[in-house]
Design a protein around this motif. Sequence first.
Motif, PDB file in Angstrom:
ATOM      1  N   ALA A 199       0.823  -1.217   0.000  1.00 50.52           N
ATOM      2  CA  ALA A 199       0.000   0.000   0.000  1.00 50.52           C
ATOM      3  C   ALA A 199       0.856   1.265   0.000  1.00 50.52           C
ATOM      4  CB  ALA A 199      -0.926  -0.005   1.212  1.00 50.52           C
ATOM      5  N   THR A 200       2.175   1.126  -0.107  1.00 54.91           N
ATOM      6  CA  THR A 200       3.161   2.217  -0.126  1.00 54.91           C
ATOM      7  C   THR A 200       3.164   3.023   1.173  1.00 54.91           C
ATOM      8  OG1 THR A 200       1.784   3.960  -1.143  1.00 54.91           O
ATOM      9  CG2 THR A 200       2.909   2.427  -2.634  1.00 54.91           C
ATOM     10  N   LEU A 201       2.753   2.399   2.268  1.00 52.64           N
ATOM     11  CA  LEU A 201       2.782   3.064   3.569  1.00 52.64           C
ATOM     12  C   LEU A 201       4.055   2.732   4.337  1.00 52.64           C
ATOM     13  CD1 LEU A 201      -0.917   2.486   4.680  1.00 52.64           C
ATOM     14  CD2 LEU A 201       0.083   4.543   3.668  1.00 52.64           C
ATOM     15  N   SER A 202       4.825   1.798   3.807  1.00 56.83           N
ATOM     16  CA  SER A 202       6.080   1.389   4.425  1.00 56.83           C
ATOM     17  C   SER A 202       7.071   1.077   3.310  1.00 56.83           C
ATOM     18  CB  SER A 202       5.854   0.158   5.309  1.00 56.83           C
ATOM     19  OG  SER A 202       7.064  -0.263   5.920  1.00 56.83           O
ATOM     20  N   VAL A 203       8.332   1.382   3.562  1.00 52.78           N
ATOM     21  CA  VAL A 203       9.377   1.188   2.544  1.00 52.78           C
ATOM     22  C   VAL A 203      10.109  -0.130   2.813  1.00 52.78           C
ATOM     23  CG1 VAL A 203      11.492   2.134   1.544  1.00 52.78           C
ATOM     24  CG2 VAL A 203       9.675   3.674   2.322  1.00 52.78           C
ATOM     25  N   PRO A 204      10.263  -0.981   1.806  1.00 61.46           N
ATOM     26  CA  PRO A 204      10.976  -2.247   2.023  1.00 61.46           C
ATOM     27  C   PRO A 204      12.443  -2.021   2.332  1.00 61.46           C
ATOM     28  CG  PRO A 204      10.492  -1.932  -0.315  1.00 61.46           C
ATOM     29  CD  PRO A 204       9.780  -0.843   0.415  1.00 61.46           C
ATOM     30  N   SER A 205      13.032  -2.963   3.077  1.00 62.07           N
ATOM     31  CA  SER A 205      14.462  -2.889   3.389  1.00 62.07           C
ATOM     32  C   SER A 205      15.297  -3.483   2.268  1.00 62.07           C
ATOM     33  CB  SER A 205      14.751  -3.630   4.705  1.00 62.07           C
ATOM     34  OG  SER A 205      13.999  -3.084   5.766  1.00 62.07           O
ATOM     35  N   GLY A 206      14.684  -4.343   1.455  1.00 61.65           N
ATOM     36  CA  GLY A 206      15.387  -4.955   0.341  1.00 61.65           C
ATOM     37  C   GLY A 206      14.417  -5.674  -0.568  1.00 61.65           C
ATOM     38  N   GLY A 207      14.875  -6.044  -1.761  1.00 63.63           N
ATOM     39  CA  GLY A 207      14.019  -6.760  -2.704  1.00 63.63           C
ATOM     40  C   GLY A 207      13.303  -5.838  -3.667  1.00 63.63           C
ATOM     41  N   GLU A 208      12.447  -6.441  -4.496  1.00 66.35           N
ATOM     42  CA  GLU A 208      11.726  -5.704  -5.530  1.00 66.35           C
ATOM     43  C   GLU A 208      10.233  -6.019  -5.481  1.00 66.35           C
ATOM     44  OE1 GLU A 208      13.364  -6.734  -9.294  1.00 66.35           O
ATOM     45  OE2 GLU A 208      15.425  -6.255  -8.716  1.00 66.35           O
ATOM     46  N   VAL A 209       9.423  -5.010  -5.783  1.00 65.84           N
ATOM     47  CA  VAL A 209       7.972  -5.179  -5.898  1.00 65.84           C
ATOM     48  C   VAL A 209       7.496  -4.360  -7.087  1.00 65.84           C
ATOM     49  CG1 VAL A 209       5.705  -4.908  -4.817  1.00 65.84           C
ATOM     50  CG2 VAL A 209       7.700  -5.437  -3.390  1.00 65.84           C
ATOM     51  N   SER A 210       6.650  -4.960  -7.928  1.00 67.62           N
ATOM     52  CA  SER A 210       6.016  -4.200  -9.001  1.00 67.62           C
ATOM     53  C   SER A 210       4.543  -4.593  -9.077  1.00 67.62           C
ATOM     54  CB  SER A 210       6.707  -4.453 -10.345  1.00 67.62           C
ATOM     55  OG  SER A 210       6.522  -5.797 -10.759  1.00 67.62           O
ATOM     56  N   MET A 211       3.716  -3.624  -9.441  1.00 70.02           N
ATOM     57  CA  MET A 211       2.285  -3.852  -9.589  1.00 70.02           C
ATOM     58  C   MET A 211       1.865  -3.429 -10.990  1.00 70.02           C
ATOM     59  SD  MET A 211       0.675  -2.649  -5.963  1.00 70.02           S
ATOM     60  CE  MET A 211       1.256  -3.312  -4.411  1.00 70.02           C
ATOM     61  N   ASN A 212       1.382  -4.397 -11.756  1.00 69.22           N
ATOM     62  CA  ASN A 212       1.026  -4.134 -13.149  1.00 69.22           C
ATOM     63  C   ASN A 212       2.171  -3.441 -13.882  1.00 69.22           C
ATOM     64  OD1 ASN A 212      -1.387  -5.247 -12.436  1.00 69.22           O
ATOM     65  ND2 ASN A 212      -2.590  -3.381 -12.640  1.00 69.22           N
ATOM     66  N   GLY A 213       3.392  -3.863 -13.572  1.00 70.04           N
ATOM     67  CA  GLY A 213       4.571  -3.339 -14.233  1.00 70.04           C
ATOM     68  C   GLY A 213       5.131  -2.062 -13.639  1.00 70.04           C
ATOM     69  N   ILE A 214       4.476  -1.507 -12.615  1.00 68.72           N
ATOM     70  CA  ILE A 214       4.927  -0.258 -12.001  1.00 68.72           C
ATOM     71  C   ILE A 214       5.772  -0.575 -10.762  1.00 68.72           C
ATOM     72  CG2 ILE A 214       4.216   1.928 -10.980  1.00 68.72           C
ATOM     73  CD1 ILE A 214       1.500   1.555 -12.409  1.00 68.72           C
ATOM     74  N   PRO A 215       7.017  -0.110 -10.682  1.00 67.33           N
ATOM     75  CA  PRO A 215       7.847  -0.354  -9.497  1.00 67.33           C
ATOM     76  C   PRO A 215       7.232   0.288  -8.257  1.00 67.33           C
ATOM     77  CG  PRO A 215       9.182   0.429 -11.339  1.00 67.33           C
ATOM     78  CD  PRO A 215       7.749   0.634 -11.726  1.00 67.33           C
ATOM     79  N   ILE A 216       7.399  -0.354  -7.111  1.00 67.49           N
ATOM     80  CA  ILE A 216       6.770   0.102  -5.871  1.00 67.49           C
ATOM     81  C   ILE A 216       7.269   1.479  -5.437  1.00 67.49           C
ATOM     82  CG2 ILE A 216       8.456  -0.909  -4.270  1.00 67.49           C
ATOM     83  CD1 ILE A 216       4.620  -1.013  -3.822  1.00 67.49           C
ATOM     84  N   ASN A 217       8.476   1.866  -5.886  1.00 68.91           N
ATOM     85  CA  ASN A 217       8.990   3.171  -5.468  1.00 68.91           C
ATOM     86  C   ASN A 217       8.351   4.331  -6.229  1.00 68.91           C
ATOM     87  OD1 ASN A 217      10.242   2.757  -7.913  1.00 68.91           O
ATOM     88  ND2 ASN A 217      12.335   2.896  -7.147  1.00 68.91           N
ATOM     89  N   GLU A 218       7.568   4.039  -7.267  1.00 72.80           N
ATOM     90  CA  GLU A 218       6.803   5.090  -7.947  1.00 72.80           C
ATOM     91  C   GLU A 218       5.468   5.250  -7.214  1.00 72.80           C
ATOM     92  OE1 GLU A 218       6.633   4.922 -12.182  1.00 72.80           O
ATOM     93  OE2 GLU A 218       8.622   4.005 -12.357  1.00 72.80           O
ATOM     94  N   THR A 219       5.574   5.823  -6.030  1.00 73.76           N
ATOM     95  CA  THR A 219       4.462   5.870  -5.081  1.00 73.76           C
ATOM     96  C   THR A 219       3.185   6.459  -5.656  1.00 73.76           C
ATOM     97  OG1 THR A 219       6.085   6.127  -3.292  1.00 73.76           O
ATOM     98  CG2 THR A 219       3.797   6.617  -2.766  1.00 73.76           C
ATOM     99  N   GLY A 220       3.306   7.579  -6.358  1.00 76.18           N
ATOM    100  CA  GLY A 220       2.123   8.239  -6.909  1.00 76.18           C
ATOM    101  C   GLY A 220       1.357   7.354  -7.864  1.00 76.18           C
ATOM    102  N   LYS A 221       2.066   6.675  -8.771  1.00 77.68           N
ATOM    103  CA  LYS A 221       1.410   5.798  -9.743  1.00 77.68           C
ATOM    104  C   LYS A 221       0.800   4.574  -9.061  1.00 77.68           C
ATOM    105  CE  LYS A 221       4.217   7.055 -13.774  1.00 77.68           C
ATOM    106  NZ  LYS A 221       5.156   6.569 -14.822  1.00 77.68           N
ATOM    107  N   ILE A 222       1.499   4.044  -8.068  1.00 77.18           N
ATOM    108  CA  ILE A 222       0.975   2.879  -7.346  1.00 77.18           C
ATOM    109  C   ILE A 222      -0.322   3.231  -6.628  1.00 77.18           C
ATOM    110  CG2 ILE A 222       1.377   1.328  -5.385  1.00 77.18           C
ATOM    111  CD1 ILE A 222       2.932   0.447  -7.777  1.00 77.18           C
ATOM    112  N   ARG A 223      -0.350   4.380  -5.982  1.00 76.07           N
ATOM    113  CA  ARG A 223      -1.550   4.768  -5.220  1.00 76.07           C
ATOM    114  C   ARG A 223      -2.750   5.033  -6.123  1.00 76.07           C
ATOM    115  NH1 ARG A 223       0.922   8.534  -0.275  1.00 76.07           N
ATOM    116  NH2 ARG A 223       2.057   6.806   0.711  1.00 76.07           N
TER     117      ARG A 223
END
Length: 334
Positions: free
Chosen positions: A83-107
């Motif tokens: 839900a982009t409310l917490s930042v991972p310590s390591g690893g990768e996450v993508s949703m429908n091809g969008i990286p988790i660090n692109e918070t605005g697009k994920i939300r």
Amino acid sequence: HFSYHQRYPREFAHFKPDDDVAIAAHNAGKEVFIFMEIVIKNLSKNYGRKAALKNVSVTIHSGMYGLLGRNGAGKTSLMRILATLSVPSGGEVSMNGIPINETGKIREIVGYLSQNFSFYRNMSVYDAMDYLGLLSNLPDKIRKERIASLLEQVNLKENMRTKIKALSGGMKQRLGIAQALLHDPQILIVDEPTAGLDPEERIRFRNMLSEFAEDRIVILSTHISSDVETSCENIGVLDNGKMIWNGAAEELIKQAEGKVYLISAEKKQDKIIREKYTVLNIIASGSGTQYRVLSETLPEEKHILQAPTLEDGYMYLLSQTDGGINNEIISKRM
């Protein structure tokens, strides 16, 4: 508006609602497929020296996905990262091809109902939804249409002028789902949504989530196996921060096949039964006591082999972990 469907050919994975090709296909009256998936690779989350998530890897597709695990297993940590409310310590996450660090697009594509959903108590149901719609920058016409539609879907249309403080637990949870869907997300994340609900409300809530999952990814995080047994085709099990199971619900049930027995014994044998077996349930009556147990070997006591349930498979899986299962806790829980 485009329809999202439960099965998506991979060749359409790149289609997004604003793609020229997709728009042309839609305008030509053709059905547009959008491939949905969440990809998690070697995800970790640390709080100081405590590791809440340890190299979690899983891919989640459309429909209802159940995330099981006892309290403290890491479920909420995972949900908050998605839900982009917490930042991972390591690893990768993508949703429908969008990286988790692109918070605005994920939300823009994610709706979230936290374990303890709350809002301004003195606001009415409608005003709360309207306020959240304004925060999401929804145009007036769309906002009003969606609020009316969602309140009808969650059976709160007759309560739109009721203040939030006057709502029952079930009504508040339904309002929570409505607000999570207000911006029409493609992915819905719900964390322990049935906690505190009575049995009737839990069933209604699960059915509602199943309906929404027909054209979305819905992740249902819970420690109650019955919440996912009838509604989730695929299940993940977290334990001590590790993903110890990811697969079909029916395959998890099979893990306990030939290992579940109903034992009849006298109450004075209680201590012996608990020491010998993993006790799933205890039924006491005037004529004696029956124990539903897990056992790798044929019990010596009078017994009847039982067909396993999802909970049996889940408990068998936990019994094989380093932490095992505390029989005292099991019997109290049941």
